[in-house]
Design an enzyme around this catalytic site. Structure first.
Site, short mmCIF file in Angstrom:
data_model
loop_
_atom_site.label_atom_id
_atom_site.label_comp_id
_atom_site.label_asym_id
_atom_site.label_seq_id
_atom_site.Cartn_x
_atom_site.Cartn_y
_atom_site.Cartn_z
N SER A 124 0.85 -1.20 0.00
CA SER A 124 0.00 0.00 0.00
C SER A 124 0.88 1.24 0.00
CB SER A 124 -0.85 -0.02 1.27
OG SER A 124 -1.44 1.23 1.49
N TYR A 149 -1.96 -0.64 10.84
CA TYR A 149 -2.25 -1.32 9.57
C TYR A 149 -1.09 -1.12 8.59
CZ TYR A 149 -3.71 -1.59 4.73
OH TYR A 149 -3.72 -1.84 3.39
N LYS A 153 2.09 -3.58 6.65
CA LYS A 153 2.48 -3.65 5.24
C LYS A 153 3.99 -3.41 5.10
CE LYS A 153 -1.56 -4.46 3.44
NZ LYS A 153 -1.85 -5.82 2.94
P1 NAD Z 1 -11.03 -6.90 1.43
O1 NAD Z 1 -11.21 -6.83 2.90
O2 NAD Z 1 -12.22 -6.72 0.55
O3 NAD Z 1 -10.34 -8.28 1.02
C1 NAD Z 1 -9.47 -8.97 1.89
C2 NAD Z 1 -9.95 -10.42 1.97
O4 NAD Z 1 -9.06 -11.16 2.81
C3 NAD Z 1 -11.36 -10.55 2.55
O5 NAD Z 1 -12.13 -11.36 1.69
C4 NAD Z 1 -11.12 -11.22 3.90
O6 NAD Z 1 -12.21 -12.04 4.27
C5 NAD Z 1 -9.85 -12.02 3.64
N1 NAD Z 1 -9.02 -12.29 4.83
C6 NAD Z 1 -8.58 -11.43 5.77
N2 NAD Z 1 -7.82 -12.07 6.68
C7 NAD Z 1 -7.77 -13.37 6.30
C8 NAD Z 1 -7.13 -14.52 6.83
N3 NAD Z 1 -6.39 -14.47 7.95
N4 NAD Z 1 -7.27 -15.69 6.18
C9 NAD Z 1 -8.01 -15.78 5.04
N5 NAD Z 1 -8.64 -14.72 4.49
C10 NAD Z 1 -8.52 -13.52 5.12
O7 NAD Z 1 -9.89 -5.85 1.05
P2 NAD Z 1 -9.39 -5.32 -0.37
O8 NAD Z 1 -9.74 -3.88 -0.46
O9 NAD Z 1 -9.79 -6.25 -1.42
O10 NAD Z 1 -7.83 -5.37 -0.13
C11 NAD Z 1 -7.05 -6.48 -0.53
C12 NAD Z 1 -5.63 -6.26 -0.07
O11 NAD Z 1 -5.12 -5.05 -0.63
C13 NAD Z 1 -5.47 -6.13 1.44
O12 NAD Z 1 -4.27 -6.78 1.83
C14 NAD Z 1 -5.35 -4.64 1.65
O13 NAD Z 1 -4.63 -4.33 2.80
C15 NAD Z 1 -4.61 -4.22 0.39
N6 NAD Z 1 -4.84 -2.82 0.04
C16 NAD Z 1 -6.12 -2.37 -0.08
C17 NAD Z 1 -6.34 -1.04 -0.38
C18 NAD Z 1 -7.74 -0.49 -0.45
O14 NAD Z 1 -7.91 0.72 -0.26
N7 NAD Z 1 -8.76 -1.30 -0.74
C19 NAD Z 1 -5.25 -0.18 -0.60
C20 NAD Z 1 -3.96 -0.68 -0.50
C21 NAD Z 1 -3.77 -2.01 -0.17
C1 WQD Z 2 -9.70 9.81 0.81
C2 WQD Z 2 -9.95 11.30 1.00
C3 WQD Z 2 -10.28 11.97 3.29
C4 WQD Z 2 -14.05 9.86 3.88
C5 WQD Z 2 -6.91 4.94 2.89
C6 WQD Z 2 -5.82 4.29 3.70
C7 WQD Z 2 -4.71 3.82 2.79
C8 WQD Z 2 -5.25 2.94 1.67
C9 WQD Z 2 -6.39 3.58 0.96
C10 WQD Z 2 -5.08 0.63 2.30
C11 WQD Z 2 -9.21 11.87 2.20
C12 WQD Z 2 -11.52 12.21 2.46
C13 WQD Z 2 -12.89 10.37 3.33
C14 WQD Z 2 -15.10 10.75 4.20
C15 WQD Z 2 -13.77 12.58 3.38
N1 WQD Z 2 -5.75 1.68 2.16
N2 WQD Z 2 -12.75 11.70 3.08
N3 WQD Z 2 -14.91 12.08 3.95
O1 WQD Z 2 -7.19 7.98 3.67
O2 WQD Z 2 -6.40 8.35 1.28
O3 WQD Z 2 -6.37 6.08 2.23
O4 WQD Z 2 -7.39 4.01 1.91
O5 WQD Z 2 -3.92 0.43 2.18
O6 WQD Z 2 -3.80 3.13 3.59
O7 WQD Z 2 -5.33 5.24 4.64
O8 WQD Z 2 -8.53 7.09 1.70
O9 WQD Z 2 -10.90 6.99 1.08
O10 WQD Z 2 -10.29 7.19 3.54
O11 WQD Z 2 -9.93 9.14 2.04
O12 WQD Z 2 -13.64 13.78 3.17
O13 WQD Z 2 -16.15 10.37 4.74
O14 WQD Z 2 -11.35 11.50 1.27
O15 WQD Z 2 -10.05 13.02 4.17
O16 WQD Z 2 -8.80 13.16 1.85
P1 WQD Z 2 -7.08 7.50 2.29
P2 WQD Z 2 -9.99 7.54 2.12
#
Ligand code: NAD
Ligand code: WQD
Length: 339
Positions: A124, A149, A153
């Site tokens: 991330s 969190y 990562k």
């Molecule tokens: P998500 O929660 O929709 O998907 C994660 C999946 O992993 C879920 O289906 C959950 O049930 C499963 N899971 C969690 N812990 C588990 C375990 N111990 N064993 C088996 N299954 C397990 O999330 P997502 O948005 O699809 O994200 C996928 C990956 O990408 C995550 O690792 C997340 O940290 C990373 N990521 C997401 C974002 C985002 O904003 N969505 C941004 C950057 C990184």
């Molecule tokens: C986006 C913008 C808020 C909600 C997060 C994690 C990051 C990554 C992606 C996993 C910001 C604004 C939000 C609301 C708002 N995840 N906002 N009102 O914070 O950039 O990133 O998700 O790895 O680690 O931190 O994403 O969607 O929460 O916010 O104004 O109700 O929207 O302030 O500027 P963020 P976000």
């Protein structure tokens, strides 16, 4: 290729499983459904016409994941499984370190035992913490984050770098996602957060569909063009293409562990997202401006040069397409997969 997708029932995982199945790969999913349900995979099967073996298992069940990989002949693992809510990780750090670190350790030990040495890991942009200059480049060190969190990562990346240094037969892609949004254009699969969404675009979509009353914009007094924070929103299908590109690259290149940013390289403000969504959906998104949210950075976006030069990957979908696809998913499934 035969590919195991951990967390494949989740948001990004389900879109990736669909693309891999459509491309003719042999895909299996492992998930414990802590943040998802089997319904997403049923829909992937419907869309692709392909049966997807679905193993309900917690990755921390090491005998279970070892048995699943043993003798199965997986060429690669894409590892999405993990907990991802920033605020929850501050309140429950042990759940995050336990799930994300122990799950990954059990997985890579099981891969080692099975002789599967190719891994794509969901990292991330949060690993850049609050000291990296914008745009973020992969060279920036040391990795850190402002929350537990994000630290899971950064720590997992370090573990995987050490693993590949000790045993060069590993090929590991560390994909640093920016802000994944949008949904599959069919409207059949999308993001289905539990409870009140933490992230901006699912919140907007739930306001638009009438599940929530109004959005709070977290601050409009930042030093940005319109005063609201700017982020690098990337369509989930572009992200999926980045995973496919990384898999192809790893198959050809013994790179050890290497990081790539997956972002568009441009920042979009909160107000711009609201306007784009209103235009794409044709519905108003009532909002009020509230105080800043603790920990938010004014601006971040990717330098995506490395992914373009090495993986041949660029994001092609714009904010309007992200919003249109998000709205199709939300309006067809007002209650997500439960509806
Ligand atoms: P998500 O929660 O929709 O998907 C994660 C999946 O992993 C879920 O289906 C959950 O049930 C499963 N899971 C969690 N812990 C588990 C375990 N111990 N064993 C088996 N299954 C397990 O999330 P997502 O948005 O699809 O994200 C996928 C990956 O990408 C995550 O690792 C997340 O940290 C990373 N990521 C997401 C974002 C985002 O904003 N969505 C941004 C950057 C990184
Ligand atoms: C986006 C913008 C808020 C909600 C997060 C994690 C990051 C990554 C992606 C996993 C910001 C604004 C939000 C609301 C708002 N995840 N906002 N009102 O914070 O950039 O990133 O998700 O790895 O680690 O931190 O994403 O969607 O929460 O916010 O104004 O109700 O929207 O302030 O500027 P963020 P976000």
């Amino acid at each position: 290729m035969k590919i195991l997708v951990t967390g494949g029932a989740g948001y990004i995982g389900s879109h990736t499983v669909l693309a891999l199945a459509e491309a003719g790969h042999d895909v299996e999913v492992v998930d414990n459904f802590v943040n998802s349900s089997a319904e997403s995979i049923r829909r992937v099967e419907k869309l692709s016409g392909v049966k997807i073996p679905l193993h309900e298992l917690d990755l921390r069940d090491e005998p279970g994941i070892t048995a699943l990989l043993d003798g199965a002949g997986f060429d690669s693992v894409i590892h999405f499984a993990g907990l991802k809510a920033v605020g929850e990780s501050v309140r429950q750090p042990l759940d995050y370190y336990g799930n994300n670190l122990e799950g990954t350790l059990a997985l890579v030990r099981a891969m080692q035992a099975a002789g599967t040495r190719q891994l794509v890991f969901s990292s991330s942009a949060t690993v850049y913490g609050d000291r990296a200059p914008v745009p973020y480049t992969e060279e920036f060190e040391p990795l850190d984050s402002t929350n537990p969190y994000g630290r899971t990562k950064a720590m997992t990346e370090q573990i995987l770098v050490d693993l590949a240094a000790a045993d060069p037969s590993w090929r590991i892609a560390l994909l640093r996602y920016f802000n994944p949004v949008g949904a599959h254009p069919s409207g059949e699969i999308g993001e289905d957060p539990n409870g009140i969404p933490n992230n901006l675009t699912p919140f907007i979509a739930q306001v638009a569909v009438g599940r929530l009353e109004s959005l709070t914009v977290f601050g409009d007094d930042y030093d940005t063009a319109d005063g609201t924070c700017e982020r690098d929103y990337i369509h989930v299908l572009d992200l999926v293409d980045g995973h496919v590109a990384a898999l192809e690259y790893l198959a050809e290149h013994p790179v050890g562990a290497r990081a790539w940013n997956l972002g568009t390289g441009t920042g979009t403000s909160v107000l711009q997202v609201i306007r784009a969504f209103e235009k794409a959906a044709g519905v108003p998104v009532p909002y009020v401006v509230g105080p800043r949210r603790a920990g938010d950075l004014p601006v971040n976006y990717a330098d995506a040069t490395r992914a373009r030069e090495e993986l041949g990957w660029v994001a092609t979908r714009g904010i309007e397409e992200m919003c249109a696809d998000l709205w199709r998913w939300q309006s067809q499934n007002p209650q997500g997969f439960k509806g």
